[in-house]
Structure formats: structure tokens, C-alpha cells
Design a protein around this motif. Structure first.
Motif, PDB file in Angstrom:
ATOM      1  N   MET A 184       0.826  -1.199   0.000  1.00 55.75           N
ATOM      2  CA  MET A 184       0.000   0.000   0.000  1.00 55.75           C
ATOM      3  C   MET A 184       0.870   1.263   0.000  1.00 55.75           C
ATOM      4  N   SER A 185       1.976   1.245   0.756  1.00 53.94           N
ATOM      5  CA  SER A 185       2.874   2.402   0.800  1.00 53.94           C
ATOM      6  C   SER A 185       3.465   2.695  -0.575  1.00 53.94           C
ATOM      7  N   ARG A 186       3.808   1.645  -1.323  1.00 52.76           N
ATOM      8  CA  ARG A 186       4.344   1.844  -2.682  1.00 52.76           C
ATOM      9  C   ARG A 186       3.266   2.426  -3.597  1.00 52.76           C
ATOM     10  N   LEU A 187       2.041   1.918  -3.465  1.00 53.81           N
ATOM     11  CA  LEU A 187       0.949   2.449  -4.279  1.00 53.81           C
ATOM     12  C   LEU A 187       0.757   3.935  -4.019  1.00 53.81           C
ATOM     13  N   LEU A 188       0.740   4.318  -2.750  1.00 50.66           N
ATOM     14  CA  LEU A 188       0.546   5.730  -2.408  1.00 50.66           C
ATOM     15  C   LEU A 188       1.743   6.569  -2.816  1.00 50.66           C
ATOM     16  N   GLN A 189       2.947   6.002  -2.723  1.00 50.02           N
ATOM     17  CA  GLN A 189       4.147   6.739  -3.146  1.00 50.02           C
ATOM     18  C   GLN A 189       4.047   7.141  -4.610  1.00 50.02           C
ATOM     19  N   VAL A 190       3.643   6.194  -5.459  1.00 49.95           N
ATOM     20  CA  VAL A 190       3.537   6.477  -6.894  1.00 49.95           C
ATOM     21  C   VAL A 190       2.400   7.457  -7.158  1.00 49.95           C
ATOM     22  N   ALA A 191       1.243   7.228  -6.533  1.00 50.54           N
ATOM     23  CA  ALA A 191       0.089   8.102  -6.771  1.00 50.54           C
ATOM     24  C   ALA A 191       0.377   9.534  -6.343  1.00 50.54           C
ATOM     25  N   ASP A 192       1.054   9.727  -5.214  1.00 48.80           N
ATOM     26  CA  ASP A 192       1.347  11.071  -4.731  1.00 48.80           C
ATOM     27  C   ASP A 192       2.405  11.757  -5.594  1.00 48.80           C
ATOM     28  N   ALA A 193       3.387  10.987  -6.070  1.00 50.00           N
ATOM     29  CA  ALA A 193       4.456  11.584  -6.877  1.00 50.00           C
ATOM     30  C   ALA A 193       3.939  12.048  -8.236  1.00 50.00           C
ATOM     31  N   LEU A 194       3.007  11.303  -8.820  1.00 51.61           N
ATOM     32  CA  LEU A 194       2.505  11.641 -10.150  1.00 51.61           C
ATOM     33  C   LEU A 194       1.344  12.629 -10.092  1.00 51.61           C
ATOM     34  N   GLY A 195       0.466  12.477  -9.130  1.00 53.31           N
ATOM     35  CA  GLY A 195      -0.711  13.344  -9.043  1.00 53.31           C
ATOM     36  C   GLY A 195      -1.843  12.841  -9.916  1.00 53.31           C
ATOM     37  N   PRO A 196      -3.078  13.146  -9.557  1.00 54.29           N
ATOM     38  CA  PRO A 196      -4.233  12.608 -10.290  1.00 54.29           C
ATOM     39  C   PRO A 196      -4.321  13.077 -11.737  1.00 54.29           C
ATOM     40  N   ASP A 197      -3.896  14.319 -12.034  1.00 51.69           N
ATOM     41  CA  ASP A 197      -4.018  14.825 -13.405  1.00 51.69           C
ATOM     42  C   ASP A 197      -3.090  14.076 -14.354  1.00 51.69           C
ATOM     43  N   LEU A 198      -1.834  13.880 -13.945  1.00 52.07           N
ATOM     44  CA  LEU A 198      -0.883  13.163 -14.806  1.00 52.07           C
ATOM     45  C   LEU A 198      -1.306  11.708 -14.963  1.00 52.07           C
ATOM     46  N   ILE A 199      -1.796  11.093 -13.896  1.00 49.68           N
ATOM     47  CA  ILE A 199      -2.276   9.714 -13.984  1.00 49.68           C
ATOM     48  C   ILE A 199      -3.422   9.613 -14.991  1.00 49.68           C
ATOM     49  N   ALA A 200      -4.329  10.586 -14.952  1.00 53.16           N
ATOM     50  CA  ALA A 200      -5.468  10.571 -15.877  1.00 53.16           C
ATOM     51  C   ALA A 200      -5.005  10.730 -17.320  1.00 53.16           C
ATOM     52  N   VAL A 201      -3.986  11.551 -17.549  1.00 54.35           N
ATOM     53  CA  VAL A 201      -3.474  11.760 -18.909  1.00 54.35           C
ATOM     54  C   VAL A 201      -2.823  10.484 -19.448  1.00 54.35           C
ATOM     55  N   ILE A 202      -2.048   9.807 -18.609  1.00 55.33           N
ATOM     56  CA  ILE A 202      -1.384   8.580 -19.058  1.00 55.33           C
ATOM     57  C   ILE A 202      -2.396   7.459 -19.265  1.00 55.33           C
ATOM     58  N   GLY A 203      -3.250   7.224 -18.271  1.00 55.36           N
ATOM     59  CA  GLY A 203      -4.248   6.168 -18.387  1.00 55.36           C
ATOM     60  C   GLY A 203      -3.839   4.907 -17.655  1.00 55.36           C
ATOM     61  N   ALA A 204      -4.587   3.837 -17.878  1.00 53.49           N
ATOM     62  CA  ALA A 204      -4.439   2.608 -17.096  1.00 53.49           C
ATOM     63  C   ALA A 204      -3.121   1.883 -17.339  1.00 53.49           C
ATOM     64  N   ALA A 205      -2.563   1.964 -18.542  1.00 60.63           N
ATOM     65  CA  ALA A 205      -1.279   1.331 -18.886  1.00 60.63           C
ATOM     66  C   ALA A 205      -1.197  -0.113 -18.392  1.00 60.63           C
ATOM     67  N   PRO A 206      -2.014  -1.014 -18.929  1.00 57.79           N
ATOM     68  CA  PRO A 206      -2.063  -2.386 -18.407  1.00 57.79           C
ATOM     69  C   PRO A 206      -0.755  -3.162 -18.547  1.00 57.79           C
ATOM     70  N   ALA A 207       0.103  -2.762 -19.477  1.00 61.18           N
ATOM     71  CA  ALA A 207       1.358  -3.495 -19.676  1.00 61.18           C
ATOM     72  C   ALA A 207       2.479  -2.997 -18.770  1.00 61.18           C
ATOM     73  N   ILE A 208       2.221  -1.965 -17.988  1.00 62.85           N
ATOM     74  CA  ILE A 208       3.271  -1.354 -17.165  1.00 62.85           C
ATOM     75  C   ILE A 208       3.100  -1.788 -15.719  1.00 62.85           C
ATOM     76  N   GLY A 209       4.137  -2.416 -15.166  1.00 65.68           N
ATOM     77  CA  GLY A 209       4.086  -2.904 -13.797  1.00 65.68           C
ATOM     78  C   GLY A 209       4.692  -1.936 -12.799  1.00 65.68           C
TER      79      GLY A 209
END
Length: 326
Positions: A184-209
Motif C-alpha cells: 500500500m505504501s508503494r501504491l501511495l508513493q507512486v500516486a502522490d508523486a505523479l498526481g491525479p491529473d498526470l495519472i489521468a493523462v497517461i491512463g491505465a497502462a495495463p502493460a506497465i508494472g
């Protein structure tokens, strides 16, 4: 991790609890249905239980968004789902709850894309209806996607950030996504570093781990790229899919470092020539080393002579070097 599975028992008979598992917690007194005593109460309870397992057909326009945003929208995937339902019908029911503020309406728990597809097709939604409070809704939403392994890494990260920002504790987030505290800490680390707007622009990216997302976070930090610039890279250089947009952004952020590494790996090449101007070999300076390359073809034995006399050449250099120092 022992946890209450909110999805269990929605279809068919409930499975027996594993030995040692934590039994489901009883509903709070304020949420527990009030039944009359005796035979009428028993019948009423049986009817209520049957209702919770029954599948109803609901007008899709009576179903509103509920819970958190679990998926990053992808028009291509929605179009494929719509085509599949058009051809084969809705195979899996969605889960809804009665809308807490609007009688006769519902809120989606999971199956949002199926509802959108059925709206486009003008068909009713096959749905299970269950009374859930807000906490039970988001936990069921997360559990359903985790069981089906539908959410990508970044969708899980985005979902965990929304849960935290909505005030849910770490234990609830771990239950919803079936992860431990480290994950969970890793998930939050990535989400906080990128921010919701950048995540929305990139998208789900199913092939990216996970590792690739962490690499992107590190590239953003090292390059000092601000979110607006990062979104511009993803939009301008990216392709039609979310995987393409991720790769385009990562390549743009790491290009200066890759160029520097390539220059260091290639080094500075100096052509060594004879008095007549013919190439004898090449001297290459790399970080921490200097390499002399003499092609065997055309060397005429010079390479062997150099190897045999290198110690003497070095002694002569040291003598000259010591004279200059004195």
C-alpha cells in the motif's frame, strides 16, 4: 490477511469459512433490518435474503456513480465491451445499492463500464441490489476488482489515494485492495508523486508494472520535471494507447541521461597515425579507462612489438615526468 469479504454470498450459496478465518462481522444495529417476531418475522427475513441474491433489471439511467473512481477510462476498452454485450448479452450482473439521497435511484458499486455500455445499447442492466454503507461500498468495490485482477497497478495506486483522501484508514485500504502495508505504501508513493491529473493523462497502462512506474517517479525527481511539462510530454509524444503515453513520457524524461551515458560509453576516440598519415589504431578515453585499439590487419607486427615494449615505454615516460617535476 483475515478480512470480511463483502462479495461472498451475493450469488449462490456461501462457501464455508476456512478454518481459523475471522467470521463476518454482524451489521451495526442501525443498519440491521428490523423484523417482527415469530413466523411473520422469519418469512420477512427470508424474503429480504432472497432479494439480496436476486437479479433485477434496472433502467441504466436510474443508476448513478457511487464510491470511488476505480478505473481510468479507456474508450477502446469500452467500445470492445459494448460490442461484446451487443453480440452476447450481459453475462455478469453489476452490483448496486439504493441511492441514499434519491429514492427510486441507485448507486453503482461495481460494473460501471457495463452500465455505460448498456446505456449506449438502450438495454436494461442486470443488477444485484444490496444495502451497503459508504465504507462497505468502497471495500466491496476494491475487493471485486482485486478478485478479478482487473485493476492495473496505477489504477490500484489511484484507488488507494482516493480512499486515503476520503478519510479511510490503512487497514480499510489494505482490505479493499487485498494488499499489505508495504504494498500500500508503494501504491501511495507512486500516486502522490505523479498526481491525479498526470495519472489521468497517461491512463491505465495495463502493460506497465510496479517497477516501471517507480522508474518513472525517479525520472521525474532526477529531471526536476514539473507536472504540467510531464503532461505535455505524454500528450504530444505519446501514441494512441496508455502504454504508448507512458513509454513516451519515460523516454522524454530519461533522454538527457541516456545521451550522457551513451557519450561516456562511446568515449572520445583519437585516431593514431603514422608519419605517412596511415591509420595505425585508435585511442578511446572512457570514464575511468583509456583503451588503445590496433587492428590486426595491416599492423605488421606493431601490436606485438608494442605489447613487448610497453614497460620500457612507461619507464621512459616516468623519467621524463620526474625531470619536469624537478
Amino acid at each position: 490477511m483475515a478480512r470480511k469479504n463483502l462479495l461472498q454470498g451475493l450469488i449462490g450459496d456461501q462457501k464455508a469459512q476456512p478454518e481459523g478465518a475471522e467470521p463476518p462481522a454482524p451489521p451495526a444495529a442501525s443498519q440491521r433490518p428490523r423484523y417482527s417476531r415469530g413466523a411473520i418475522g422469519a418469512v420477512s427475513q427470508s424474503i429480504a435474503e432472497l432479494k439480496s441474491r436476486a437479479i433485477a433489471e434496472i433502467d441504466p439511467f436510474l443508476i448513478d456513480r457511487g464510491g470511488l473512481v476505480d478505473r481510468l477510462d479507456d474508450d477502446t476498452e469500452l467500445a470492445a465491451l459494448t460490442a461484446s454485450i451487443r453480440e452476447h448479452g450481459q453475462q455478469v450482473p453489476v452490483l448496486v445499492r439504493p441511492h441514499p439521497d434519491h429514492p427510486e435511484r441507485y448507486q453503482i458499486v461495481y460494473g460501471r463500464r457495463r452500465v455505460l455500455a448498456l446505456r449506449d445499447l438502450g438495454q436494461p442492466v442486470k443488477a444485484m441490489i444490496r444495502d451497503l454503507d459508504d465504507r462497505e461500498l468502497v471495500v466491496a468495490q476494491g475487493q471485486e476488482n482485486t478478485v478479478r485482477k482487473d485493476l492495473t497497478f496505477i489504477e490500484k495506486a489511484n484507488f488507494s489515494r482516493q480512499m486515503r483522501d476520503a478519510g479511510y484508514g490503512r487497514k480499510v485500504i489494505c482490505e479493499a485492495l487485498n494488499v499489505d502495508k508495504t504494498q500500500m505504501s508503494r501504491l501511495l508513493q507512486v500516486a502522490d508523486a505523479l498526481g491525479p491529473d498526470l495519472i489521468a493523462v497517461i491512463g491505465a497502462a495495463p502493460a506497465i508494472g510496479r517497477d516501471r512506474w517507480l522508474k518513472l517517479v525517479e525520472a521525474l525527481r532526477v529531471s526536476g520535471t514539473d507536472p504540467d511539462t510531464a503532461m505535455a510530454h505524454a500528450n504530444l509524444a505519446g501514441g494512441p494507447t496508455s502504454n504508448d503515453r507512458f513509454e513516451a513520457l519515460l523516454n522524454a524524461l530519461t533522454l538527457p541521461l541516456r545521451r550522457q551515458a551513451a557519450a561516456e560509453a562511446g568515449g572520445e576516440a583519437i585516431v593514431l597515425r603514422s608519419d605517412s598519415g596511415a591509420e595505425i589504431g585508435r585511442l578511446t578515453r572512457r570514464r575511468g579507462a583509456t583503451t588503445v585499439t590496433i587492428p590486426h590487419a595491416g599492423a605488421g607486427g606493431f601490436d606485438e612489438w608494442l605489447a613487448a615494449n610497453l614497460s620500457e615505454i612507461h619507464r621512459n615516460w616516468l623519467k621524463q615526468h620526474d625531470k619536469k617535476k624537478s
